[in-house]
Design an enzyme around this catalytic site. Structure first.
Site, PDB file in Angstrom:
ATOM      1  CG  ASN A  13      -1.826   1.248   1.451  1.00 58.71           C
ATOM      2  OD1 ASN A  13      -1.982   1.799   0.553  1.00 58.71           O
ATOM      3  ND2 ASN A  13      -2.031   1.408   2.494  1.00 58.71           N
ATOM      4  CG  HIS A 100      -5.764   1.617   5.538  1.00 57.27           C
ATOM      5  ND1 HIS A 100      -4.913   2.407   6.475  1.00 57.27           N
ATOM      6  CD2 HIS A 100      -4.553   0.651   5.406  1.00 57.27           C
ATOM      7  CE1 HIS A 100      -4.018   2.224   6.713  1.00 57.27           C
ATOM      8  NE2 HIS A 100      -3.441   1.206   5.972  1.00 57.27           N
ATOM      9  N   GLY A 176       3.110   2.014  11.012  1.00 56.08           N
ATOM     10  CA  GLY A 176       4.198   3.211  10.666  1.00 56.08           C
ATOM     11  C   GLY A 176       5.095   3.427  11.937  1.00 56.08           C
ATOM     12  CB  SER A 215       5.859  -2.078  12.102  1.00 55.62           C
ATOM     13  OG  SER A 215       5.534  -1.082  12.334  1.00 55.62           O
TER      14      SER A 215
END
Length: 254
Positions: A13, A100, A176, A215
Site C-alpha cells: 500500500n 483502511h 508506521g 510495521s
C-alpha cells in the site's frame, strides 16, 4: 502461515506517495521476483490512483497485480473527486483496499460504509481487501478481539468468498510506528477472525485469506508470515522500496 488451498498474498500500500518517476519501482519488483517465488505467492501493489494506469502497463504479462486504495460505493454519479470500483477495473486494477484505518480515522469511515464499499468492489469484479484493527487504547482495555470481530461482522458482505474477498488485520498502533505485536498476539487475532469468518460464511471461510499488516519489514517478515492463519502481508512504507518489498516476498522462499 497460509494453509493448504490459500495462496499467500503480499500486498503493498503506497498510500499518498509516488509520482510517475516511481513507476520504475514497480518494474524492479516485477523483475526481482524469481520464477520459483512467483509460482508460490500472489503479489499486489496499490499505488495512488494517479499511477494505476501506468503501473498496470508496467506489470503487463507478469504475476504482479495492481489495485486501488479506496473507492466510492456507488458505480457513478455526482460525487466530485471520488473514484468507483468500475473506474478502477476499467484501468486494469484487480483489487481495492476497503476500510483502511487511516480512512476510518481521517475520513470518519464507518463499518457500514466499509460494507457498502466492499459490495461495490464485488459488483465491479474487484477483490476487496477489508481492513480491521484495534487502537492501542482498545487493546489495553482488553477489547482487541471484540473490536476486530465487530468490524468484520458488519463490514463483510453476505456471501463473501475467497475469490472476491481478502481480510487484512492491521493493529492501528503498529502502522508506521515500528512496533509490532508478538507472534502470539497476532495468532490470537487471526484465529479469532478465522472463527468469525466460519460463523459468517461457513465453509468458504477456509478459502478467505487473512493478511497481517503493521510495521512488516524484511527483518521480521519470515517470523510473521510463519504465524498460524497469516496468509500474507499488507505492507506500508517498506513497499515503496523495491528491495525491501522483495525481501518481504522472499519470506516465502525455501
Amino acid at each position: 502461515m497460509a494453509s493448504e488451498g490459500r495462496r499467500p498474498l503480499v500486498a503493498g500500500n503506497w498510500k499518498m506517495n509516488g509520482l510517475l518517476s516511481s513507476v520504475p519501482t514497480v518494474e524492479a519488483i516485477r523483475d526481482g521476483l524469481s520464477p520459483a517465488l512467483a509460482d508460490k505467492i500472489d503479489v499486489l501493489i496499490c499505488p495512488p490512483a494517479t499511477l494505476i494506469s501506468s503501473c498496470v502497463a508496467a506489470v503487463y504479462g507478469s504475476v504482479v497485480a495492481i489495485g486501488g486504495q479506496n473507492l466510492h460505493a456507488r458505480p457513478s454519479g455526482a460525487f466530485t473527486g471520488s473514484i468507483s470500483a468500475e473506474m478502477f477495473a476499467d484501468l486494469g486494477a484487480t483489487y481495492v483496499i476497503v476500510g483502511h484505518s487511516e480512512r476510518r480515522a481521517y475520513h470518519y469511515e464507518t463499518d457500514d460504509g466499509v460494507h457498502a464499499k466492499a459490495l461495490g468492489a464485488r459488483r465491479a469484479g474487484l477483490r476487496g481487501i477489508i481492513c480491521v484493527g484495534e487502537t492501542m487504547e482498545e487493546r489495553q482495555q482488553g477489547r482487541a478481539l471484540d473490536i476486530v470481530r465487530a468490524q468484520l461482522a458488519i463490514g463483510l458482505p453476505k456471501g463473501a468468498t475467497g475469490a472476491d474477498t481478502v481480510i487484512a488485520y492491521e493493529p492501528v498502533w503498529a502502522i508506521g510506528s515500528g512496533r509490532t505485536p508478538t507472534a502470539t498476539e497476532i495468532a490470537e487475532v487471526h484465529a479469532s477472525l478465522r472463527e468469525m469468518l466460519d460463523k459468517l460464511v461457513g465453509e468458504e471461510a477456509h478459502k478467505i485469506r487473512i493478511l497481517y499488516g503493521g510495521s512488516v519489514k524484511p527483518s521480521n517478515a519470515r517470523e510473521l508470515m510463519a504465524v498460524e492463519n497469516v496468509d500474507g502481508a499488507l505492507v506500508g512504507g517498506a513497499s515503496l522500496v523495491a528491495e525491501d518489498f522483495l525481501g518481504i516476498c522472499r519470506a516465502y522462499e525455501g
